[in-house]
Design a protein around this motif. Sequence first.
Motif, short mmCIF file in Angstrom:
data_model
loop_
_atom_site.label_atom_id
_atom_site.label_comp_id
_atom_site.label_asym_id
_atom_site.label_seq_id
_atom_site.Cartn_x
_atom_site.Cartn_y
_atom_site.Cartn_z
N LEU A 137 -9.33 -2.12 15.17
CA LEU A 137 -9.60 -0.71 15.41
C LEU A 137 -8.85 0.22 14.44
CD1 LEU A 137 -9.35 -0.72 19.30
CD2 LEU A 137 -11.42 -0.89 17.89
N VAL A 138 -7.55 0.00 14.33
CA VAL A 138 -6.75 0.91 13.51
C VAL A 138 -7.07 0.72 12.03
CG1 VAL A 138 -4.40 1.57 12.87
CG2 VAL A 138 -4.94 1.01 15.24
N ASP A 139 -7.11 -0.53 11.58
CA ASP A 139 -7.49 -0.76 10.19
C ASP A 139 -8.94 -0.38 9.97
OD1 ASP A 139 -5.04 -2.91 10.46
OD2 ASP A 139 -5.30 -2.21 8.40
N GLY A 140 -9.76 -0.62 11.00
CA GLY A 140 -11.16 -0.24 10.91
C GLY A 140 -11.30 1.27 10.70
N ALA A 141 -10.55 2.02 11.47
CA ALA A 141 -10.58 3.48 11.33
C ALA A 141 -10.04 3.89 9.96
CB ALA A 141 -9.78 4.14 12.44
N ALA A 142 -8.98 3.22 9.55
CA ALA A 142 -8.39 3.55 8.24
C ALA A 142 -9.38 3.29 7.11
CB ALA A 142 -7.11 2.73 8.03
N ILE A 143 -10.11 2.18 7.22
CA ILE A 143 -11.10 1.85 6.18
C ILE A 143 -12.17 2.93 6.11
CG2 ILE A 143 -12.99 0.27 5.61
CD1 ILE A 143 -11.17 -2.01 6.60
N GLN A 144 -12.59 3.40 7.29
CA GLN A 144 -13.61 4.45 7.36
C GLN A 144 -13.16 5.65 6.53
OE1 GLN A 144 -16.01 3.48 10.01
NE2 GLN A 144 -17.23 4.72 8.64
N HIS A 175 0.84 -1.20 0.00
CA HIS A 175 0.00 0.00 0.00
C HIS A 175 0.87 1.25 0.00
CE1 HIS A 175 -3.56 -2.36 1.94
NE2 HIS A 175 -3.22 -2.80 0.74
N GLY A 176 1.93 1.21 0.81
CA GLY A 176 2.87 2.33 0.83
C GLY A 176 3.41 2.56 -0.57
N LEU A 177 3.73 1.48 -1.23
CA LEU A 177 4.28 1.56 -2.57
C LEU A 177 3.28 2.16 -3.55
CD1 LEU A 177 6.69 -1.13 -3.73
CD2 LEU A 177 5.36 0.08 -5.40
N TYR A 178 2.01 1.71 -3.52
CA TYR A 178 1.00 2.28 -4.43
C TYR A 178 0.90 3.79 -4.21
CZ TYR A 178 -1.05 -2.52 -4.35
OH TYR A 178 -1.27 -3.88 -4.37
N LEU A 179 0.95 4.18 -2.92
CA LEU A 179 0.74 5.59 -2.59
C LEU A 179 1.96 6.44 -2.96
CD1 LEU A 179 -1.17 4.93 0.71
CD2 LEU A 179 -2.08 6.16 -1.27
N TYR A 180 3.17 5.93 -2.72
CA TYR A 180 4.35 6.68 -3.18
C TYR A 180 4.28 6.85 -4.70
CZ TYR A 180 6.80 6.37 1.32
OH TYR A 180 7.17 6.50 2.64
N SER A 181 3.85 5.78 -5.35
CA SER A 181 3.73 5.78 -6.80
C SER A 181 2.74 6.86 -7.25
CB SER A 181 3.29 4.38 -7.20
OG SER A 181 2.86 4.31 -8.49
N ALA A 182 1.59 6.96 -6.58
CA ALA A 182 0.61 7.99 -6.92
C ALA A 182 1.19 9.37 -6.67
CB ALA A 182 -0.66 7.78 -6.11
N ILE A 225 -8.53 2.50 -4.42
CA ILE A 225 -9.40 1.38 -4.78
C ILE A 225 -8.65 0.07 -4.57
CG2 ILE A 225 -10.54 0.23 -6.74
CD1 ILE A 225 -11.25 3.06 -7.77
N ARG A 226 -7.39 0.06 -5.02
CA ARG A 226 -6.55 -1.10 -4.82
C ARG A 226 -6.37 -1.40 -3.34
NH1 ARG A 226 -3.02 -3.94 -7.95
NH2 ARG A 226 -3.57 -3.19 -9.99
N VAL A 227 -6.08 -0.35 -2.56
CA VAL A 227 -5.87 -0.52 -1.12
C VAL A 227 -7.12 -1.08 -0.45
CG1 VAL A 227 -5.53 0.76 1.04
CG2 VAL A 227 -4.08 1.25 -0.92
N CYS A 228 -8.28 -0.50 -0.78
CA CYS A 228 -9.53 -0.92 -0.14
C CYS A 228 -9.84 -2.39 -0.42
CB CYS A 228 -10.69 -0.04 -0.58
SG CYS A 228 -10.60 1.60 0.16
N LYS A 229 -9.53 -2.83 -1.63
CA LYS A 229 -9.79 -4.23 -1.97
C LYS A 229 -9.05 -5.15 -1.02
CE LYS A 229 -10.82 -4.65 -6.92
NZ LYS A 229 -10.01 -4.19 -8.05
N GLU A 230 -7.84 -4.76 -0.66
CA GLU A 230 -6.99 -5.63 0.17
C GLU A 230 -7.21 -5.42 1.66
OE1 GLU A 230 -3.09 -4.68 -1.29
OE2 GLU A 230 -3.40 -5.70 -3.19
N GLU A 231 -7.84 -4.30 2.00
CA GLU A 231 -7.93 -3.91 3.40
C GLU A 231 -8.94 -4.73 4.20
OE1 GLU A 231 -5.88 -0.86 4.11
OE2 GLU A 231 -5.98 -2.01 5.94
N SER A 232 -9.99 -5.20 3.56
CA SER A 232 -11.06 -5.84 4.34
C SER A 232 -10.56 -7.10 5.04
CB SER A 232 -12.26 -6.17 3.46
OG SER A 232 -11.85 -6.98 2.39
N CYS A 278 -11.73 6.65 -2.32
CA CYS A 278 -11.80 5.99 -3.63
C CYS A 278 -12.47 6.90 -4.65
CB CYS A 278 -12.56 4.66 -3.54
SG CYS A 278 -11.69 3.43 -2.54
N ARG A 279 -13.15 7.94 -4.13
CA ARG A 279 -13.78 8.90 -5.05
C ARG A 279 -13.12 10.27 -4.95
NH1 ARG A 279 -18.72 10.27 -3.77
NH2 ARG A 279 -18.53 9.54 -1.63
#
Lengths: 256, 315, 96
Positions: free
Chosen positions: B127-134, B78-85, B152-159, B140-141
């Motif tokens: 909790l932490v991932d839960g908050a992050a997902i929120q 995820h860090g990598l996708y975001l650095y890339s963005a 979108i990529r991150v959210c797919k993997e986060e659940s 994603c929009r």
Amino acid sequence: MALNTSHDTALFKQLLALGDQSLILGHRLSEWCGHGPILEQDIALTNISLDLIGQCRTYYAAAAELEGEGRTEDDLAYFRTEREFNNPQLVELPNGDFAQTLVRQFLFDAFHVEWLAAAQHSPNPLIAERAVKALKEVNYHVRFSSDWMLRMGDGTEESHRRAQQALDYLWPYPGELFIPTEFEAELAGEGVTPDVTKLKAPWLLRVKSVLEEATLSIPENEHVYKGGKWGMHTEHLGYVLAEMQSLARTYPDAKW
Amino acid sequence: MEIKRLEDKFQKRIDREERIEPKDWMPEAYRKTLIRQISQHAHSEVVGMLPEANWITRAPSLRRKAALLAKVQDEAGHGLYLYSACETLGIKREELIDALHTGKAKYSSIFNYPTLTWADMGAIGWLVDGAAIQNQVPLCRTSYGPYARAMIRVCKEESFHQRQGYEIMMTLARGTADQKAMAQDALNRWWWPSLMMFGPSDAESPHSAQSMAWKIKRFSNDELRQAFVDKTVPQAEFIGLTVPDPDLQWNEEKGQYDFGEIHWDEFYEVIKGNGPCNRERIAARVKAHEEGAWVREAAVAYAEKKAKKNTEKAA
Amino acid sequence: MSERDEWPLWEVFIRSKQGLNHKHVGSLHAADAEMAIENARDVYTRRSEGVSIWVVPSHLIYASDPGDKESLFEPAQDKAYRHPTFYDIPKEIGHM
């Protein structure tokens, strides 16, 4: 199932040893998580670690079922002591720097790929099926570690020095991979698992070829440290297990 | 005048929910705020690996060991996708990492807390991932294309991360007395820092208003925090754990939970660098980077040698 | 930090097993093409089989103008990203 024959006992010990080998190496690699030289390589190392832990689980599951005493994969991983582990010493050695980790990995992968390539033809499906699956992963591992041997050996002066240093330190350890234990000899005699003595030549061929291309020198020390496969380990394994098993052993009746 | 016209056109595109792409004209402030937000998010993923990686070698079962390793590896990804963005905005990863290591860039405050027991792995996932997902689902929009696509990529993997965490808590809560106590203790320590993850009330948050106008940020901090509490309290009750908030109460009229005052001074201390693990986290990242320098240099040197050999061969 | 340890940026395109064409999925840093492919496999495909990976050094990608003709500040037909930093300014010139 139960260990009724000498063959069953040998097979059980072999599966256990295969699990030990993958587990300890996978565990060592997992220590890099969050500390790799660049994010992409952190992911690459942990991928290999995950492959190895996955392999371990399939071997332990088969061993436990064969034994038929209701032990689980976790009983085997967390509740055996150092002298009961049969991994080769090579895989329990500390990570050291990136060079030591990758040289250790390469020396092991070069053996692992030969072992699996032979084992995939085993008449025993317990061995053959696992070998076929693992080989797909280990073909990648050996490519990865070979590439790094080249980058380090033929990179900068510093990387070359570190790689050579690591090679000099690790060279006496792979030898025991090619010395059969009693159970290995018994199973190889029946054609169920590879004859490890026959794997040394192809291993050496690949290793020499990579080292040459990497401009690294083959160490002259021909001594072989052996013992891990017979439960005689370096002092390192004790610390590895102390850490790995600590929580499980603190609450032995707990389910996680 | 020209700039004003461009800014108006830009805002109209935002209002029409059009995606902004790397080569589109954008206000410099938009670009700067995106770099700040995306890189902060990326740094959080990478630093966030450390508190969880802390328990990989002690995971008490092979299944948990593998799952935790996979989760932490996902965070690296995820860090990598975001650095890339972020790099599409005209900044190099080296610069971003340098900003993190020198304290110029921030990362989520939550990762400055220590993981003291195995139950912390459950609490963090839940909790932490839960908050992050929120926070992440609305992103994603977000208006900037590469950021939205990374999310979108991150959210797919986060659940899987949150489910894994909750399952650990559930197993502990239903386990031995020691395990249940371990789970409750972890909830006690991670609850308030998780609420603080959403940031201060928007009135106090300096960047919020402009970020909302540019649709980088889609909901307010308070809205997200409230949604998190409403979702999470029943989850705690379901496994027999108590949220450490004596003021927590269901408000029938509002259809949501009232909860206690957050101690924002703790949050600001942690942001300032005085959290329990701030120094250790950065030190670990700096060490990895510095000790990795020779490795990165070797790879560059080798690639150059090989390229040279290839051109010589072709000649 | 010396520049001799910076790995170039690569764009990654993946065609999934059932896919008809390669899709751009993101970027990563790698020292050479082999590493870029290996890393792309690790990061963007999680090792699934039957997947096709293309990696291209970012600086080799030429991109069309965005649709909006009002964007007076962008060079035409040039690189994929907005970026002063994607132009290699010699060290001697100093900060630009």
